[in-house]
Design an enzyme around this catalytic site. Structure first.
Site, mmCIF file in Angstrom:
data_model
loop_
_atom_site.group_PDB
_atom_site.id
_atom_site.type_symbol
_atom_site.label_atom_id
_atom_site.label_comp_id
_atom_site.label_asym_id
_atom_site.label_seq_id
_atom_site.Cartn_x
_atom_site.Cartn_y
_atom_site.Cartn_z
ATOM 1 N N VAL A 1 -9.227 -0.511 -5.755
ATOM 2 C CA VAL A 1 -9.685 -0.673 -4.373
ATOM 3 C C VAL A 1 -10.397 0.633 -4.049
ATOM 4 C CG1 VAL A 1 -9.055 -1.029 -1.968
ATOM 5 C CG2 VAL A 1 -7.759 -2.189 -3.764
ATOM 6 N N LYS B 1 -1.566 -1.427 -3.962
ATOM 7 C CA LYS B 1 -2.641 -0.441 -3.926
ATOM 8 C C LYS B 1 -1.972 0.912 -4.093
ATOM 9 C CE LYS B 1 -6.409 1.575 -1.250
ATOM 10 N NZ LYS B 1 -7.096 1.669 0.067
ATOM 11 N N TYR C 1 0.861 -1.181 0.000
ATOM 12 C CA TYR C 1 0.000 0.000 0.000
ATOM 13 C C TYR C 1 0.898 1.231 0.000
ATOM 14 C CZ TYR C 1 -4.057 2.861 1.528
ATOM 15 O OH TYR C 1 -5.066 3.777 1.624
#
Length: 304
Positions: free
Chosen positions: A210, A170, A142
């Protein structure tokens, strides 16, 4: 770009960064979580990300995080991939959370860059490698320097891609050039973590998204990818533009997406509950404005 040209999507294409519902007393609402998860999957999500930023992970306990994964797994079975956030500023704690995620039934773990301490790139690489070595579950890194204070630089990402347990990212770095450098040199699956970049990243080889906005409009967000995959790139662009007012109201109006998503879910009569401090709920005027935008956007989408 055809689907055969992009890297595999290990956790599905259309992922929702699901909120964590609480009761009015502030306790974890597992029945509400099951309800939300089932709705999201029925309306187009093929993956759910739990215990992330939108899921208020900084204010939930380790036990609550595991309980949430178990409850959602019960609700969705094998209809959707489950990824759960395990990131922290402590490598040992992150490893412990990753191991617990596997026991709870997750399919993958979301590992955010350690925050506040701002480790240099070699320390970042060691951190993610240690978690990947310890976990039996694949990792989604992330990258969100606006919150953590530290970027996972493209060269670091390219090196990390050599680890077999690190499979996805992400992407909230707001660096499309850097992202394309990594896409060109690795097989990492890149997921747009910023809703306004969903189509742009998908068009250059991203795996999907996402999405925070998918909490309230899962069908609309999924339709963008479906149109693009069907060869209707102009239609995908129209749908993306149609979603922009809701994206801006939800994630770009100065309030955390958790706050705005929970206000919208409550207006739809869906489980949400309060946010946990230090966050505060949306005021009445803000909530009314959000509802008006949602109604306009979804009405237009339904008319297509």
């Amino acid at each position: 770009m055809t689907n055969s040209d992009r890297s595999p999507a290990p956790f599905g294409r259309a992922l929702c960064a699901m909120i964590t519902p609480f009761t009015e007393a502030g306790a974890l609402d597992l029945d509400g979580a099951r309800c939300l998860a089932d709705r999201l999957v029925r309306e187009g999500c093929d993956g759910l990300v739990l215990n992330g930023t939108t899921g208020e992970s900084p204010t939930t306990s380790d036990a609550e995080k595991s309980a949430l994964v178990r409850a959602v797994r019960e609700a969705v079975g094998d209809r959707a991939h489950l990824v759960t956030g395990v990131g922290s500023s402590d490598t040992r704690h992150t490893v412990d959370l990753a191991l617990a995620a596997g026991e709870a039934g997750a399919d993958g773990v979301l590992v955010v860059t350690p925050y506040y301490s701002r480790p240099p790139q070699d320390a970042l690489e060691a951190h993610f490698t240690e978690v990947a070595d310890a976990s039996e579950l694949p990792l989604m890194l992330y990258d969100i320097p606006g919150r953590t204070g530290t970027r996972i630089e493209p060269d670091t990402m390219i090196r990390l891609a050599a680890h077999p347990g690190i499979v996805a990212v992400k992407d909230c770095a707001y660096d499309l050039l850097g992202t394309q450098r990594v896409l060109a040199r690795t097989e990492l699956a890149y997921y747009a973590g910023c809703d306004e970049q969903v189509l742009a990243l998908y068009a250059v080889g991203g795996a999907g998204y996402v999405s925070t906005v998918a909490n309230v409009a899962p069908g609309l967000m999924r339709a963008v990818l479906d149109a693009f995959d069907g060869g209707d790139t102009a239609g995908a662009a129209r749908l993306m533009r149609r979603a922009l007012p809701l994206i801006e109201a939800t994630t770009g109006a100065g309030l955390p997406g958790t706050v705005t998503a929970k206000a919208l879910l409550a207006s739809l009569g869906l489980p949400a509950g309060p946010v946990r401090a230090p966050l505060r709920p949306a005021g009445r005027e803000t909530a009314d404005g959000l509802r008006a935008v949602l109604a306009e956007v979804t009405d237009e989408f339904a008319a297509v």
